[in-house]
Design a protein around this motif. Structure first.
Motif, PDB file in Angstrom:
ATOM      1  N   MET A 155       0.834  -1.197   0.000  1.00 58.18           N
ATOM      2  CA  MET A 155       0.000   0.000   0.000  1.00 58.18           C
ATOM      3  C   MET A 155       0.870   1.248   0.000  1.00 58.18           C
ATOM      4  N   THR A 156       0.633   2.131  -0.949  1.00 56.93           N
ATOM      5  CA  THR A 156       1.357   3.389  -1.068  1.00 56.93           C
ATOM      6  C   THR A 156       0.458   4.527  -0.611  1.00 56.93           C
ATOM      7  N   PRO A 157       1.018   5.720  -0.406  1.00 57.57           N
ATOM      8  CA  PRO A 157       0.176   6.876  -0.069  1.00 57.57           C
ATOM      9  C   PRO A 157      -0.915   7.121  -1.107  1.00 57.57           C
ATOM     10  N   VAL A 158      -0.613   6.874  -2.378  1.00 60.17           N
ATOM     11  CA  VAL A 158      -1.636   7.056  -3.422  1.00 60.17           C
ATOM     12  C   VAL A 158      -2.778   6.067  -3.216  1.00 60.17           C
ATOM     13  N   ASN A 159      -2.442   4.811  -2.883  1.00 63.21           N
ATOM     14  CA  ASN A 159      -3.483   3.813  -2.614  1.00 63.21           C
ATOM     15  C   ASN A 159      -4.348   4.232  -1.431  1.00 63.21           C
ATOM     16  N   LEU A 160      -3.694   4.690  -0.351  1.00 63.20           N
ATOM     17  CA  LEU A 160      -4.437   5.115   0.836  1.00 63.20           C
ATOM     18  C   LEU A 160      -5.350   6.280   0.508  1.00 63.20           C
ATOM     19  N   ARG A 161      -4.874   7.197  -0.314  1.00 66.59           N
ATOM     20  CA  ARG A 161      -5.702   8.329  -0.719  1.00 66.59           C
ATOM     21  C   ARG A 161      -6.947   7.842  -1.468  1.00 66.59           C
ATOM     22  N   HIS A 162      -6.792   6.820  -2.322  1.00 68.76           N
ATOM     23  CA  HIS A 162      -7.954   6.270  -3.034  1.00 68.76           C
ATOM     24  C   HIS A 162      -8.971   5.692  -2.048  1.00 68.76           C
ATOM     25  N   THR A 163      -8.478   5.002  -1.009  1.00 65.88           N
ATOM     26  CA  THR A 163      -9.381   4.433  -0.006  1.00 65.88           C
ATOM     27  C   THR A 163     -10.160   5.536   0.705  1.00 65.88           C
ATOM     28  N   VAL A 164      -9.450   6.559   1.134  1.00 66.93           N
ATOM     29  CA  VAL A 164     -10.101   7.673   1.833  1.00 66.93           C
ATOM     30  C   VAL A 164     -11.088   8.380   0.910  1.00 66.93           C
ATOM     31  N   ASP A 165     -10.707   8.591  -0.343  1.00 67.44           N
ATOM     32  CA  ASP A 165     -11.602   9.261  -1.301  1.00 67.44           C
ATOM     33  C   ASP A 165     -12.893   8.473  -1.488  1.00 67.44           C
ATOM     34  N   SER A 166     -12.780   7.126  -1.522  1.00 68.41           N
ATOM     35  CA  SER A 166     -13.995   6.314  -1.699  1.00 68.41           C
ATOM     36  C   SER A 166     -14.933   6.462  -0.507  1.00 68.41           C
ATOM     37  N   LEU A 167     -14.372   6.573   0.697  1.00 68.22           N
ATOM     38  CA  LEU A 167     -15.208   6.773   1.884  1.00 68.22           C
ATOM     39  C   LEU A 167     -15.811   8.169   1.901  1.00 68.22           C
ATOM     40  N   GLU A 168     -15.050   9.148   1.463  1.00 67.91           N
ATOM     41  CA  GLU A 168     -15.585  10.508   1.382  1.00 67.91           C
ATOM     42  C   GLU A 168     -16.721  10.583   0.369  1.00 67.91           C
ATOM     43  N   ALA A 169     -16.561   9.904  -0.770  1.00 63.84           N
ATOM     44  CA  ALA A 169     -17.595   9.919  -1.799  1.00 63.84           C
ATOM     45  C   ALA A 169     -18.890   9.281  -1.304  1.00 63.84           C
ATOM     46  N   LEU A 170     -18.756   8.317  -0.386  1.00 62.86           N
ATOM     47  CA  LEU A 170     -19.933   7.645   0.166  1.00 62.86           C
ATOM     48  C   LEU A 170     -20.454   8.335   1.419  1.00 62.86           C
ATOM     49  N   GLY A 171     -19.776   9.386   1.850  1.00 62.96           N
ATOM     50  CA  GLY A 171     -20.270  10.193   2.953  1.00 62.96           C
ATOM     51  C   GLY A 171     -20.029   9.661   4.342  1.00 62.96           C
ATOM     52  N   VAL A 172     -19.081   8.732   4.523  1.00 61.32           N
ATOM     53  CA  VAL A 172     -18.864   8.151   5.852  1.00 61.32           C
ATOM     54  C   VAL A 172     -17.487   8.486   6.424  1.00 61.32           C
ATOM     55  N   TRP A 173     -16.635   9.150   5.660  1.00 59.78           N
ATOM     56  CA  TRP A 173     -15.285   9.421   6.145  1.00 59.78           C
ATOM     57  C   TRP A 173     -15.293  10.255   7.415  1.00 59.78           C
ATOM     58  N   ASP A 174     -16.177  11.228   7.513  1.00 61.22           N
ATOM     59  CA  ASP A 174     -16.221  12.096   8.691  1.00 61.22           C
ATOM     60  C   ASP A 174     -16.610  11.344   9.948  1.00 61.22           C
ATOM     61  N   ARG A 175     -17.207  10.157   9.800  1.00 61.77           N
ATOM     62  CA  ARG A 175     -17.593   9.368  10.967  1.00 61.77           C
ATOM     63  C   ARG A 175     -16.456   8.501  11.496  1.00 61.77           C
ATOM     64  N   ILE A 176     -15.391   8.349  10.718  1.00 57.23           N
ATOM     65  CA  ILE A 176     -14.252   7.543  11.166  1.00 57.23           C
ATOM     66  C   ILE A 176     -13.502   8.330  12.244  1.00 57.23           C
ATOM     67  N   GLU A 177     -13.382   7.724  13.420  1.00 60.88           N
ATOM     68  CA  GLU A 177     -12.731   8.399  14.547  1.00 60.88           C
ATOM     69  C   GLU A 177     -11.263   8.017  14.701  1.00 60.88           C
ATOM     70  N   ARG A 178     -10.899   6.817  14.202  1.00 58.57           N
ATOM     71  CA  ARG A 178      -9.511   6.394  14.379  1.00 58.57           C
ATOM     72  C   ARG A 178      -9.059   5.585  13.174  1.00 58.57           C
ATOM     73  N   VAL A 179      -7.830   5.884  12.704  1.00 51.76           N
ATOM     74  CA  VAL A 179      -7.200   5.134  11.623  1.00 51.76           C
ATOM     75  C   VAL A 179      -5.871   4.604  12.149  1.00 51.76           C
ATOM     76  N   VAL A 180      -5.717   3.292  12.158  1.00 50.11           N
ATOM     77  CA  VAL A 180      -4.490   2.647  12.637  1.00 50.11           C
ATOM     78  C   VAL A 180      -3.700   2.162  11.429  1.00 50.11           C
ATOM     79  N   VAL A 181      -2.433   2.543  11.368  1.00 46.28           N
ATOM     80  CA  VAL A 181      -1.530   2.081  10.309  1.00 46.28           C
ATOM     81  C   VAL A 181      -0.379   1.343  10.982  1.00 46.28           C
ATOM     82  N   GLN A 182      -0.214   0.084  10.622  1.00 45.99           N
ATOM     83  CA  GLN A 182       0.764  -0.751  11.311  1.00 45.99           C
ATOM     84  C   GLN A 182       1.400  -1.731  10.335  1.00 45.99           C
ATOM     85  N   ASP A 183       2.743  -1.776  10.329  1.00 46.17           N
ATOM     86  CA  ASP A 183       3.480  -2.720   9.495  1.00 46.17           C
ATOM     87  C   ASP A 183       3.129  -2.575   8.016  1.00 46.17           C
TER      88      ASP A 183
END
Length: 594
Positions: A531-559
């Motif tokens: 996973m690259t920063p560009v991939n992560l941006r695509h994931t976040v964009d998909s959640l924003e497009a569906l209107g649920v990104w603002d409800r995410i309270e915590r994002v854990v990135v590990q390994d």
């Protein structure tokens, strides 16, 4: 004469060149970049200054008299500049080769020093632990392995003899003397792990060995019964082969009050299901908690209330006249206190063409681990596959934790854009099949977390990482399948895009209709090695497009090797980010689930 030192400005410029190279070498996704393409001539300012928009790269091109002299002057100056660049690159290359040789030499010296100490540097406790792993890896022949280790050296012998746990693997084909020695070395308080190939019970020469083992039955902790198709099933039925030892063990006076785990291991060449376990097995082993079945799925004449964990490995493709899925759905209600279920399924991609499966409720199940191995995505039937049929039939009202592992077999098929898109669509259909909306319905389920692990089979991993276009393959995850689940963990070798059904009224229909009921609050990215920063941006964009990104309270990135903190914080924000830069061993964490 003393040589003049270069002007300070030149030193600063050269220093900045070196810093830029070192900084570029630390780029996390450098290996994904085609260097010749990145450094092609057209990207050089020198090229643009000389040829401009005309791109006159041929020496034989016609030049007008007006620009003949000026262009010749630019050519001369640029030729001098490229000569100086070549000298600098050559010097950098020579020094870099020397530095690399020095670093490699230092590393080799360090490794050699560590190897010189070797195993002798290990404490006895750690060596005993290594021996324990070795013994357990030998199935029922652990005692033989312990004997071999004891003969290596005096030090090994002292450790082996001082570790009673190495002598608890009962091997009935050993001689009478060896068995008596093993039991004595294990000590009077040891719990034993009995492993019997079922053919042993049918050989007269092994009866004396079994008689020696018989007094240890009250101290059995686990029991494994295995049959081998090549030697047994041809002569006698598998039900008889596995049923006889269980019946003998269940005789009056041969109780096993400490037995916690029973393993029934069939043969993948000739799997069987439907054999009946003895009805008095619960009386014989009242503390039996775990039932492991591999290519052999039993039936129960009466409910088995002591079992809380079921692990089942089997091809689940339909096989007339019955399907293992039908037998499985008959078995599950007979285990009323089942809280943990692990299904390791092969051929789940095949079409299910038997009679329909009945809706089956697992009323006490709280943990479900689904592992799909050798999954052939190209053969997957999105409508009536075996795995989709099973997931549609299961009802788990108390399910809290759902772990999914999918090992894709045929990723190498489809290298062009259209084939990769089709491949991703099939993967999206699979995700929807194993995450049906009824599974997370808050009105009748209380799901807390989902872990979705997607990986590529090791046989083709090298070819995939070298040839496959990373940006085209996608794990499409249905939002409506996880909409009501508070925590979602993703471990994917592909970028992840959240999607929803295309037949909804609008892009935000799902959220606008159930906005207040959305429970998704936490996203975890663990072990996403590509996973690259560009991939992560695509994931976040998909959640924003569906209107649920603002409800995410915590994002854990590990390994996630390619995700640096500075990149991630710019995408998800510092407030909700939990970045763990220590290594996470996903294989250890998910050993039961993979």
């Amino acid at each position: 004469m003393k040589a003049r030192s270069p002007p300070r400005r030149a030193e600063d410029e050269l220093s900045s060149v070196l810093s830029s190279l070192e900084r570029a070498a630390r780029a996390p996704n450098l290996y994904l970049v085609e260097l010749k393409e990145a450094f092609r001539m057209e990207n050089w300012n020198l090229f643009q200054n000389v040829y401009g928009d005309d791109h006159r790269t041929s020496a034989g091109q016609h030049l007008t008299r007006d620009d003949d002299f000026s262009w010749a002057d630019r050519l001369k100056k640029s030729t001098s500049e490229i000569y100086d660049i070549s000298k600098m690159l050559q010097a950098i290359l020579e020094v870099a080769d020397d530095l690399r040789a020095q670093l490699e030499s230092s590393y080799e010296e360090l490794v050699a020093e560590r190897h010189s100490n070797g195993i002798r540097s290990l404490p006895d406790e750690l060596l005993a632990r290594i021996f324990q792993i070795s013994v357990w890896g030998e199935d029922g022949f652990g005692a033989r392995q312990a004997v071999r280790l004891s003969r290596v050296s005096r030090w090994f012998r002292n450790v082996v003899l001082g570790t009673r746990g190495l002598w608890t693997m009962l091997d009935p084909i050993s001689s009478k003397v060896k068995l008596e020695l093993l039991i004595a070395r294990a000590g009077p308080a040891a719990l034993f792990h009995a492993f019997f190939n079922a053919i042993h019970w049918n050989k007269d020469k092994n009866r004396k060995s079994i008689d020696i083992i018989r007094p240890t039955i009250p101290r059995w902790s686990t029991l494994t019964l295995k049959y081998d198709y090549m030697y047994e099933a041809r002569e006698t039925g598998v039900d008889d082969v596995l049923g006889e030892p269980l019946s003998l063990l269940a005789k009056e006076g041969l109780r096993s009050p400490l037995l916690e785990e029973l393993m029934l291991r069939g043969d993948s060449i000739d799997p069987h299901f439907g054999g009946v376990l003895p009805s008095d097995i619960e009386a014989w082993a009242p503390n039996l908690r775990t039932l492991r079945c591999s290519y052999f799925l039993p039936s129960l004449s009466t409910p088995l209330s002591s079992i809380s964990t079921l692990i089942f490995t089997q091809e689940i493709s339909a096989r007339p006249p019955a399907s293992p899925l039908q037998i499985l759905l008959r078995l599950l209600p007979k285990i009323p206190n089942l809280s943990s279920f692990e299904l390791v399924a092969y051929k789940g991609y095949e079409e299910y063409d038997n009679e329909s499966l009945p809706t089956t409720e697992c009323s006490s199940l709280t943990s479900f681990q689904l592992r799909l191995h050798n999954f052939r995505l190209r053969n997957f039937s999105s409508e009536g596959s075996c795995i989709a049929t099973l997931m549609a039939a299961l009802r788990m009202p108390l399910l809290e934790d759902f772990s999914i592992s999918v090992r894709i077999w045929d990723f190498r098929q489809g290298e062009n854009e259209s084939e990769c898109i089709e491949w991703s669509q099939l993967l999206g259909h699979l995700s929807r099949a194993i995450l049906p909306t009824h599974l997370s319905d808050p009105n009748c389920h209380r799901m807390v977390s989902v872990l979705y692990k997607l990986c590529i089979d090791e046989l083709g991993r090298t070819a995939w990482t070298m040839k496959a276009p990373f940006g085209l393959r996608t794990l499409n995850l249905p939002l409506d399948g996880v909409f009501h689940i508070p925590s979602v963990t993703l471990s994917s070798c592909l970028r992840v895009i959240f999607t929803q059904e295309s037949d909804l009224d609008s892009e935000n229909a799902l959220v606008s209709e159930h906005n207040e009921s959305c429970r998704l609050r936490e996203l975890k990215f663990i072990g996403c090695e590509y996973m690259t920063p560009v991939n992560l941006r695509h994931t976040v964009d998909s959640l924003e497009a569906l209107g649920v990104w603002d409800r995410i309270e915590r994002v854990v990135v590990q390994d996630c090797d390619l995700l640096r903190y500075s990149d991630v914080v710019n995408i998800v924000g510092e407030r909700r980010l939990q970045y763990l830069d220590w290594h996470f061993d996903a294989r250890k964490s998910c050993s039961k689930f993979m």
